[in-house]
Design a protein around this motif. Structure first.
Motif, PDB file in Angstrom:
ATOM      1  N   VAL A 164      -8.879   2.194   5.586  1.00  0.00           N
ATOM      2  CA  VAL A 164      -8.454   3.579   5.799  1.00  0.00           C
ATOM      3  C   VAL A 164      -7.301   3.873   4.849  1.00  0.00           C
ATOM      4  CG1 VAL A 164      -7.513   5.237   7.455  1.00  0.00           C
ATOM      5  CG2 VAL A 164      -9.148   3.505   8.219  1.00  0.00           C
ATOM      6  N   TYR A 165      -7.424   4.972   4.116  1.00  0.00           N
ATOM      7  CA  TYR A 165      -6.361   5.371   3.201  1.00  0.00           C
ATOM      8  C   TYR A 165      -5.069   5.675   3.961  1.00  0.00           C
ATOM      9  CZ  TYR A 165      -9.394   6.243  -0.907  1.00  0.00           C
ATOM     10  OH  TYR A 165     -10.223   6.127  -1.992  1.00  0.00           O
ATOM     11  N   LEU A 166      -3.941   5.344   3.325  1.00  0.00           N
ATOM     12  CA  LEU A 166      -2.631   5.686   3.853  1.00  0.00           C
ATOM     13  C   LEU A 166      -2.099   6.877   3.069  1.00  0.00           C
ATOM     14  CD1 LEU A 166      -1.040   2.143   4.323  1.00  0.00           C
ATOM     15  CD2 LEU A 166      -2.380   3.510   5.942  1.00  0.00           C
ATOM     16  N   GLY A 167      -2.219   8.059   3.652  1.00  0.00           N
ATOM     17  CA  GLY A 167      -1.722   9.264   3.020  1.00  0.00           C
ATOM     18  C   GLY A 167      -0.297   9.539   3.458  1.00  0.00           C
ATOM     19  N   GLY A 168       0.203  10.683   3.104  1.00  0.00           N
ATOM     20  CA  GLY A 168       1.568  11.055   3.443  1.00  0.00           C
ATOM     21  C   GLY A 168       2.348  11.408   2.200  1.00  0.00           C
ATOM     22  N   GLU A 169       3.555  11.852   2.403  1.00  0.00           N
ATOM     23  CA  GLU A 169       4.399  12.216   1.270  1.00  0.00           C
ATOM     24  C   GLU A 169       4.912  10.979   0.532  1.00  0.00           C
ATOM     25  OE1 GLU A 169       3.468  15.559   2.999  1.00  0.00           O
ATOM     26  OE2 GLU A 169       4.658  14.168   4.200  1.00  0.00           O
ATOM     27  N   GLY A 170       5.065  11.145  -0.780  1.00  0.00           N
ATOM     28  CA  GLY A 170       5.756  10.155  -1.583  1.00  0.00           C
ATOM     29  C   GLY A 170       7.177  10.614  -1.821  1.00  0.00           C
ATOM     30  N   ILE A 177       3.478   8.030  11.023  1.00  0.00           N
ATOM     31  CA  ILE A 177       3.533   6.614  11.354  1.00  0.00           C
ATOM     32  C   ILE A 177       4.490   5.906  10.405  1.00  0.00           C
ATOM     33  CG2 ILE A 177       2.175   4.527  11.724  1.00  0.00           C
ATOM     34  CD1 ILE A 177       1.404   6.921  13.513  1.00  0.00           C
ATOM     35  N   PRO A 178       5.479   5.180  10.920  1.00  0.00           N
ATOM     36  CA  PRO A 178       6.427   4.488  10.045  1.00  0.00           C
ATOM     37  C   PRO A 178       5.724   3.501   9.127  1.00  0.00           C
ATOM     38  CG  PRO A 178       7.217   4.485  12.323  1.00  0.00           C
ATOM     39  CD  PRO A 178       5.798   4.976  12.348  1.00  0.00           C
ATOM     40  N   SER A 179       6.189   3.429   7.895  1.00  0.00           N
ATOM     41  CA  SER A 179       5.597   2.475   6.965  1.00  0.00           C
ATOM     42  C   SER A 179       6.277   1.113   7.029  1.00  0.00           C
ATOM     43  CB  SER A 179       5.660   3.016   5.533  1.00  0.00           C
ATOM     44  OG  SER A 179       6.996   3.292   5.144  1.00  0.00           O
ATOM     45  N   LEU A 216      -2.819   0.950  10.302  1.00  0.00           N
ATOM     46  CA  LEU A 216      -1.936   0.766   9.154  1.00  0.00           C
ATOM     47  C   LEU A 216      -1.781  -0.712   8.839  1.00  0.00           C
ATOM     48  CD1 LEU A 216       1.533   2.472   8.674  1.00  0.00           C
ATOM     49  CD2 LEU A 216       1.216   0.058   8.240  1.00  0.00           C
ATOM     50  N   ASN A 217      -1.518  -1.500   9.866  1.00  0.00           N
ATOM     51  CA  ASN A 217      -1.231  -2.919   9.660  1.00  0.00           C
ATOM     52  C   ASN A 217      -2.480  -3.749   9.370  1.00  0.00           C
ATOM     53  OD1 ASN A 217       1.654  -2.903  10.102  1.00  0.00           O
ATOM     54  ND2 ASN A 217       1.213  -2.422  12.222  1.00  0.00           N
ATOM     55  N   GLU A 218      -3.634  -3.321   9.889  1.00  0.00           N
ATOM     56  CA  GLU A 218      -4.841  -4.131   9.758  1.00  0.00           C
ATOM     57  C   GLU A 218      -5.804  -3.631   8.688  1.00  0.00           C
ATOM     58  OE1 GLU A 218      -6.629  -4.336  13.609  1.00  0.00           O
ATOM     59  OE2 GLU A 218      -4.923  -5.377  14.526  1.00  0.00           O
ATOM     60  N   ARG A 219      -5.811  -2.314   8.436  1.00  0.00           N
ATOM     61  CA  ARG A 219      -6.828  -1.753   7.534  1.00  0.00           C
ATOM     62  C   ARG A 219      -6.257  -0.785   6.508  1.00  0.00           C
ATOM     63  NH1 ARG A 219     -11.936  -2.759   9.348  1.00  0.00           N
ATOM     64  NH2 ARG A 219     -12.202  -3.363  11.523  1.00  0.00           N
ATOM     65  N   GLY A 220      -4.953  -0.635   6.469  1.00  0.00           N
ATOM     66  CA  GLY A 220      -4.361   0.338   5.569  1.00  0.00           C
ATOM     67  C   GLY A 220      -4.642   0.031   4.114  1.00  0.00           C
ATOM     68  N   ALA A 221      -5.048   1.055   3.369  1.00  0.00           N
ATOM     69  CA  ALA A 221      -5.387   0.898   1.955  1.00  0.00           C
ATOM     70  C   ALA A 221      -4.557   1.856   1.106  1.00  0.00           C
ATOM     71  CB  ALA A 221      -6.876   1.176   1.724  1.00  0.00           C
ATOM     72  N   ASN A 222      -4.163   1.389  -0.047  1.00  0.00           N
ATOM     73  CA  ASN A 222      -3.423   2.211  -0.990  1.00  0.00           C
ATOM     74  C   ASN A 222      -4.184   3.485  -1.293  1.00  0.00           C
ATOM     75  OD1 ASN A 222      -2.462   3.107  -3.764  1.00  0.00           O
ATOM     76  ND2 ASN A 222      -1.077   1.408  -3.401  1.00  0.00           N
ATOM     77  N   SER A 257       0.804  -1.220   0.000  1.00  0.00           N
ATOM     78  CA  SER A 257       0.000   0.000   0.000  1.00  0.00           C
ATOM     79  C   SER A 257       0.838   1.272   0.000  1.00  0.00           C
ATOM     80  CB  SER A 257      -0.941   0.008   1.208  1.00  0.00           C
ATOM     81  OG  SER A 257      -0.232  -0.221   2.400  1.00  0.00           O
ATOM     82  N   VAL A 258       2.154   1.182   0.228  1.00  0.00           N
ATOM     83  CA  VAL A 258       2.990   2.388   0.192  1.00  0.00           C
ATOM     84  C   VAL A 258       3.963   2.351  -0.985  1.00  0.00           C
ATOM     85  CG1 VAL A 258       2.794   2.710   2.677  1.00  0.00           C
ATOM     86  CG2 VAL A 258       4.777   1.473   1.773  1.00  0.00           C
ATOM     87  N   ILE A 259       3.763   1.415  -1.902  1.00  0.00           N
ATOM     88  CA  ILE A 259       4.599   1.307  -3.096  1.00  0.00           C
ATOM     89  C   ILE A 259       3.715   1.607  -4.300  1.00  0.00           C
ATOM     90  CG2 ILE A 259       6.088  -0.205  -4.457  1.00  0.00           C
ATOM     91  CD1 ILE A 259       6.366  -1.903  -1.848  1.00  0.00           C
ATOM     92  N   HIS A 260       4.074   2.608  -5.085  1.00  0.00           N
ATOM     93  CA  HIS A 260       3.178   3.105  -6.124  1.00  0.00           C
ATOM     94  C   HIS A 260       3.806   3.016  -7.515  1.00  0.00           C
ATOM     95  CE1 HIS A 260       0.704   4.570  -2.862  1.00  0.00           C
ATOM     96  NE2 HIS A 260       1.738   5.241  -2.394  1.00  0.00           N
ATOM     97  N   GLY A 261       3.014   2.563  -8.460  1.00  0.00           N
ATOM     98  CA  GLY A 261       3.521   2.487  -9.813  1.00  0.00           C
ATOM     99  C   GLY A 261       2.453   2.081 -10.803  1.00  0.00           C
ATOM    100  N   MET A 262       2.856   1.998 -12.052  1.00  0.00           N
ATOM    101  CA  MET A 262       1.955   1.610 -13.133  1.00  0.00           C
ATOM    102  C   MET A 262       2.790   1.066 -14.270  1.00  0.00           C
ATOM    103  SD  MET A 262       0.921   5.410 -14.494  1.00  0.00           S
ATOM    104  CE  MET A 262       2.166   6.542 -15.095  1.00  0.00           C
TER     105      MET A 262
END
Length: 429
Positions: free
Chosen positions: A307-313, A350-352, A375-381, A146-151
């Motif tokens: 729950v969405y995981l926001g924050g800086e990329g 919160i640490p990823s 984060l660990n139980e419900r975190g969503a991309n 959920s904290v790794i983004h790409g296409m």
């Protein structure tokens, strides 16, 4: 009852209560403002024995700037002869400056940006693929998908920490009305009803008709079984009905449709509201402004809620002069346990990393532990992985508008859900 004791960390955060403003942070825990001209890009020094690494960011609050300074010091200490040049770019100019620089085949070595907007930068050719580095990264398994983004089979951004929503509660009010912090939706609604009977507002949240609204709607909609990967109109209707019902029952002010995420928390810290759906980034505001005991629990969302995981990329610029050194910087700072611990200490993020999120600095902190659990139980991309990158902005706006209209009574929940479903057919295919 999980009553918060104001810790030394919270006192430090109180001094920087304005560190993260909701209008920009909602999704990314960021703050904009100020003025600066970004340089054209990093340059390698002659001979290759020394180098300047250029990092663009949009932080101007003291604690956020301190984090960037500490990261620079960490890296310079580990890499003799290297100078890290942190460059402030106003939040609302970051995307345009990064894209413009890439158009001229220039730009930063490292870019720190609103993580939800990675696809905008990637599709513009402003970010370098990270696959080669990621494939050889020994700690890759510490980071959730959920904290790794790409296409298109490329990774373009990672998140070294996340910001997300939880349920803040006024412990003094709960003690007065004789209820415990809720762990289920039924308990939450019963507690809000009791609070209302005692003369208090039940909950605050944001109902803005844009991406902030979609961000705050997402947990409640998914709690009723809604999923962008397999959208169901009945589940979406149920989500809109539930929260509109809170307004009808007097638990939530209809003015929420005009509130960004700052105003609801100001309402909460005034001491007249039992609960607030808001984020870990509000720790400083709570420590500075609340004259009552408070705490946080995970949002009570049933089996399906997310729950969405926001924050800086964090990414490497497409035209970095030092891409290998830029990757070394990311490993040393944002992606290391030590670097993520600094973000906890200074910003309350919160640490990823799985190991860092279980550090005592997080798990023993009554404010941060519920966010780590989520984060660990419900975190969503974020954005939702089912949404094509080119459709993200349109989808967020459309759902945010429907959410706001349902809460305002401008549409029935059924009408709002039907409108969203029609839009999703176009956007999701």
């Amino acid at each position: 009852m999980n009553i918060t004791i104001r810790s030394a960390r919270n006192r430090r955060l109180a001094a920087a209560a304005a560190a993260i403003t909701a209008g920009t942070l909602v999704l990314a825990a960021c703050s904009g403002g100020g003025d600066a001209t970004a340089p054209e890009g990093g340059e390698s020094a002659s001979g290759g024995e020394s180098a300047e690494l250029t990092v663009w960011h949009y932080f101007n609050a003291d604690n956020q700037v301190q984090l960037m300074d500490d990261y620079a010091a960490m890296f310079e200490e580990a890499h003799d002869g290297v100078t890290v040049n942190n460059v402030f770019v106003p939040y609302d100019q970051m995307n345009s400056k990064v894209i413009s620089a890439a158009g001229a085949q220039q730009g930063p070595d490292v870019v720190v940006f609103n993580g939800a907007e990675w696809s905008t930068l990637a599709m513009a050719g402003a970010l370098a693929p990270l696959n080669e580095y990621w494939d050889g990264y020994a700690d890759a398994d510490q980071l959730p998908d959920s904290v790794i983004h790409g296409m298109d089979d490329n990774i373009y951004a990672v998140q070294g920490y996340v910001n997300l929503l939880g349920l803040w509660y006024n412990a003094d009010i709960l003690a007065e009305i004789g209820v415990e912090p809720p762990t289920t939706l039924d308990e939450l609604e019963a507690a809000m009803a009791t609070a209302k009977d005692a003369g208090y507002m039940g909950i605050t949240l944001s109902g803005l008709p844009q991406s902030q609204g979609e961000w705050q709607a997402y947990p409640w909609l998914t709690s009723q079984g809604f999923d962008y990967a397999d959208p169901d109109e009945a589940a979406l209707t149920a989500g809109f009905e539930m929260v509109r019902g809170w307004i009808d029952d007097g638990f939530l002010s209809q003015e929420a449709v005009t509130w960004d995420q700052t105003v609801p928390f100001q309402q909460f810290t005034s001491g007249k509201v039992a609960f607030a759906e808001n984020g870990n980034w509000q720790s400083g505001a709570a420590a500075a402004d609340a004259s009552f005991e408070y705490g946080v629990v995970a949002l009570p969302l049933g089996d399906s809620g997310k729950v969405y995981l926001g924050g800086e990329g964090q990414s490497i610029g497409a035209f970095s002069a030092n891409p290998d050194l830029a990757w070394e910087y990311l490993q040393t700072t944002y992606l290391s346990p030590e670097g993520q611990a600094k973000a906890v200490e200074l910003v309350g993020s919160i640490p990823s990393r799985a190991d860092a999120s279980q550090d005592a600095a997080v798990t023993d902190d009554p404010l941060l532990a519920p966010f780590s659990q989520t984060l660990n139980e419900r975190g969503a991309n974020y954005p939702d992985a089912a949404v094509p990158p080119e459709a993200v902005a349109d989808l967020q706006t459309s759902v945010g508008q429907a959410w706001s209209s349902a809460l305002a009574g401008q549409m029935t929940p059924q009408q709002a859900a039907a409108q969203v479903m029609a839009k999703l057919q176009t956007l999701l295919g």
